[in-house]
Write a protein that holds these residues in place. Structure first.
Motif, PDB file in Angstrom:
ATOM      1  N   LEU A   8       0.821  -1.212   0.000  1.00  0.00           N
ATOM      2  CA  LEU A   8       0.000   0.000   0.000  1.00  0.00           C
ATOM      3  C   LEU A   8       0.852   1.257   0.000  1.00  0.00           C
ATOM      4  O   LEU A   8       1.953   1.262   0.549  1.00  0.00           O
ATOM      5  CB  LEU A   8      -0.874   0.047   1.258  1.00  0.00           C
ATOM      6  N   PRO A   9       0.316   2.349  -0.571  1.00  0.00           N
ATOM      7  CA  PRO A   9       0.942   3.653  -0.318  1.00  0.00           C
ATOM      8  C   PRO A   9       0.861   3.970   1.174  1.00  0.00           C
ATOM      9  O   PRO A   9      -0.074   3.539   1.867  1.00  0.00           O
ATOM     10  CB  PRO A   9       0.078   4.626  -1.124  1.00  0.00           C
ATOM     11  N   VAL A  10       1.802   4.730   1.669  1.00  0.00           N
ATOM     12  CA  VAL A  10       1.915   4.967   3.108  1.00  0.00           C
ATOM     13  C   VAL A  10       0.639   5.486   3.771  1.00  0.00           C
ATOM     14  O   VAL A  10       0.272   5.023   4.844  1.00  0.00           O
ATOM     15  CB  VAL A  10       3.109   5.912   3.393  1.00  0.00           C
ATOM     16  N   PRO A  11      -0.096   6.446   3.199  1.00  0.00           N
ATOM     17  CA  PRO A  11      -1.230   6.986   3.958  1.00  0.00           C
ATOM     18  C   PRO A  11      -2.462   6.094   4.000  1.00  0.00           C
ATOM     19  O   PRO A  11      -3.445   6.436   4.657  1.00  0.00           O
ATOM     20  CB  PRO A  11      -1.550   8.298   3.225  1.00  0.00           C
ATOM     21  N   CYS A  12      -2.448   4.955   3.329  1.00  0.00           N
ATOM     22  CA  CYS A  12      -3.671   4.173   3.160  1.00  0.00           C
ATOM     23  C   CYS A  12      -3.795   3.034   4.179  1.00  0.00           C
ATOM     24  O   CYS A  12      -2.808   2.431   4.578  1.00  0.00           O
ATOM     25  CB  CYS A  12      -3.729   3.597   1.748  1.00  0.00           C
ATOM     26  N   LEU A  13      -5.038   2.730   4.542  1.00  0.00           N
ATOM     27  CA  LEU A  13      -5.343   1.555   5.349  1.00  0.00           C
ATOM     28  C   LEU A  13      -5.605   0.343   4.467  1.00  0.00           C
ATOM     29  O   LEU A  13      -5.331  -0.785   4.828  1.00  0.00           O
ATOM     30  CB  LEU A  13      -6.559   1.823   6.233  1.00  0.00           C
ATOM     31  N   GLY A  14      -6.200   0.574   3.303  1.00  0.00           N
ATOM     32  CA  GLY A  14      -6.422  -0.488   2.343  1.00  0.00           C
ATOM     33  C   GLY A  14      -7.280  -1.622   2.879  1.00  0.00           C
ATOM     34  O   GLY A  14      -8.266  -1.408   3.585  1.00  0.00           O
ATOM     35  N   ALA A  15      -6.877  -2.844   2.525  1.00  0.00           N
ATOM     36  CA  ALA A  15      -7.639  -4.030   2.914  1.00  0.00           C
ATOM     37  C   ALA A  15      -7.335  -4.493   4.327  1.00  0.00           C
ATOM     38  O   ALA A  15      -7.961  -5.427   4.821  1.00  0.00           O
ATOM     39  CB  ALA A  15      -7.351  -5.162   1.933  1.00  0.00           C
TER      40      ALA A  15
END
Length: 247
Positions: A8-15
């Protein structure tokens, strides 16, 4: 036990918020820690600068070192630059990690293709400009974008913190009769807790980036999960056990 790595990109929580709950009934788990790449979520691509490529490869290697059997890139920025860019990202990750890889973009397109869905109502947490570029990606792949809804949220954190009840209302309002499914771009909006309810109310599939990332990882390792409380993406009969897209 198969292990799926999410990058993931750093700022994301994603899955990360939903993967463990979704995969609990099956024989798959998310690799911890989730690898993060210091890359801008929206500005990444289409021409990847050497520093960005090195960062992407570093994070992919980290997942390989902790035993990932497959890797999914969860940055939705690839949607902004088209499927060809997403396929290039997947190839870079595969070369670095030495395991099958894909992206949310490719997973989304593959699911629509396999389900025979040709038209969609598109929702994005971002701006109208971002929404237009996302729509172009789907149109370029031969899909009809029946409607576009941009929520105008400026950051991933604000998208992640939208109250679930409010998000459900917004997604119901975003649907149009011509759409065969609802596609929620990006991985931050908390669609997962209400996906099954939305599908019952709308009478059509709902595909958001975070759950698609989980489903894509499962497809890469050839596993099905029977977890219908998380929506139609996770009914065992709906899995094909094949990779979401060829690259």
């Amino acid at each position: 036990m198969q292990r799926i790595g999410h990058l993931l990109p750093v700022p994301c929580l994603g899955a990360a918020r939903w993967a463990a709950g979704i995969c609990a009934p099956g024989s798959a788990e998310t690799v911890h820690p989730t690898a993060r790449a210091v890359l801008p979520e929206v500005l990444y691509g289409p021409a990847v600068a050497p520093p960005q490529a090195r960062e992407l490869l570093r994070a992919a290697e980290q997942l390989a070192q902790v035993g990932a059997d497959a890797v999914v890139w969860g940055g939705s920025s690839a949607d902004l630059h088209g499927a060809a860019h997403a396929r290039a990202v997947a190839r870079w990750i595969e070369e670095a990690a030495g395991v099958p890889a894909s992206t949310v973009t490719l997973g989304q397109l593959g699911l629509l293709r396999r389900q025979g869905l040709g038209s969609l109502a598109l929702v994005t947490a971002g701006s109208a400009g971002v929404a237009g570029r996302l729509a172009d990606t789907y149109v370029a792949e031969g899909l009809k974008v029946a409607s576009v809804t941009a929520l105008g949220l400026p950051t991933a954190r604000e998208a992640a913190e939208v109250p679930v009840a409010r998000l459900r209302r917004l997604l119901l309002e975003a649907d149009v009769p011509d759409a065969e499914c609802l596609v929620v771009a990006g991985t931050e909006l908390p669609v997962a807790p209400v996906a099954a309810l939305l599908e019952r109310e709308l009478g059509k599939p709902v595909y958001d980036g975070a759950r698609v990332a989980v489903r894509t990882g499962l497809d890469l390792v050839g596993l099905a999960v029977d977890a219908p409380s998380w929506g139609s993406l996770f009914t065992a009969g709906g899995h094909t056990g094949v990779c979401c897209d060829s690259h």
